[in-house]
Design an enzyme around this catalytic site. Structure first.
Site, PDB file in Angstrom:
ATOM      1  CD  GLN A   1       1.604  10.957 -23.736  1.00  0.00           C
ATOM      2  OE1 GLN A   1       0.672  10.177 -23.781  1.00  0.00           O
ATOM      3  NE2 GLN A   1       1.890  11.645 -22.652  1.00  0.00           N
ATOM      4  CG  PHE A   2       7.686  13.422 -27.822  1.00  0.00           C
ATOM      5  CD1 PHE A   2       8.753  13.798 -27.027  1.00  0.00           C
ATOM      6  CD2 PHE A   2       6.699  14.358 -28.104  1.00  0.00           C
ATOM      7  CE1 PHE A   2       8.844  15.088 -26.515  1.00  0.00           C
ATOM      8  CE2 PHE A   2       6.779  15.640 -27.604  1.00  0.00           C
ATOM      9  CZ  PHE A   2       7.853  16.011 -26.797  1.00  0.00           C
ATOM     10  CB  THR A   3       6.043  12.931 -23.021  1.00  0.00           C
ATOM     11  OG1 THR A   3       4.695  12.465 -23.041  1.00  0.00           O
ATOM     12  CG2 THR A   3       6.133  14.311 -23.644  1.00  0.00           C
TER      13      THR A   3
END
Length: 188
Positions: free
Chosen positions: A126-128
């Site tokens: 989850q790069f966010t």
């Protein structure tokens, strides 16, 4: 053991600019304090990998109509790689995930790890989690590793977790995933 570096504190409130790093925080490089509240910024070189762990009763990850991963009781691990994460960061992250005592013992105290209780791990990229919202209402994700480095680091997390724990499921890197879970506690 001595200090690993120097803790620098700067603010408008005339806080002394140089203090030694306490031995229990050797990874800290710099902490910046602003008024009226505290704002902490840690130099992430060799620092911790970004992750959010949730204790779950069960969790599934679906891409389109396909269920790509499922676990029962265990931990959902949302993980974000940053461009300066290295092998040692991955090692420390997996160590912490596997040893974190967030499951109840016989007395009802959080005193057991996912390994102790034989729970599953659901690892989802989850790069966010690297979102920077200081510049306005639209988050910037420049702190996250690019796709190639991000995939490599998340794959390393998964491979190391699978070497050390028998129950590991995953999402699909870069896919539009639907993550369904029942948060147990909730404990996050």
């Amino acid at each position: 053991a001595g200090n690993a570096g120097t803790l620098r504190i700067a603010s408008d409130d005339s806080i002394p600019p140089e203090l030694g790093i306490p031995p229990f925080f050797p990874q800290l490089q710099a902490v910046f304090v602003t008024s009226p509240g505290w704002r902490v910024a840690v130099d992430a070189s060799g620092g911790p990998m970004i992750g959010v762990l949730q204790r779950v009763r069960h969790c599934t990850v679906t891409v389109g109509e396909e269920t790509v991963g499922a676990i029962g009781h265990g931990l959902l691990v949302l993980v974000c790689a940053e461009s300066d994460d290295d092998d040692s960061v991955v090692q420390r992250f997996v160590d912490k995930v596997l040893k974190l005592r967030v499951f109840a013992d016989e007395a009802g105290r959080m005193n057991r790890s996912v390994q102790d209780v034989g729970g599953g791990l659901m690892i989802v990229s989850q790069f966010t989690l690297a979102a920077d919202t200081r510049g306005g209402n639209r988050p910037s994700f420049t702190g996250a590793a690019g796709p190639e480095v991000g995939r490599a680091r998340v794959d390393e997390v998964i491979a190391l977790a699978r070497q050390r724990h028998p129950l590991v499921a995953t999402g699909r890197f870069g896919a539009d995933m639907q993550v369904a879970l029942v948060n147990d506690g909730p404990v996050t």
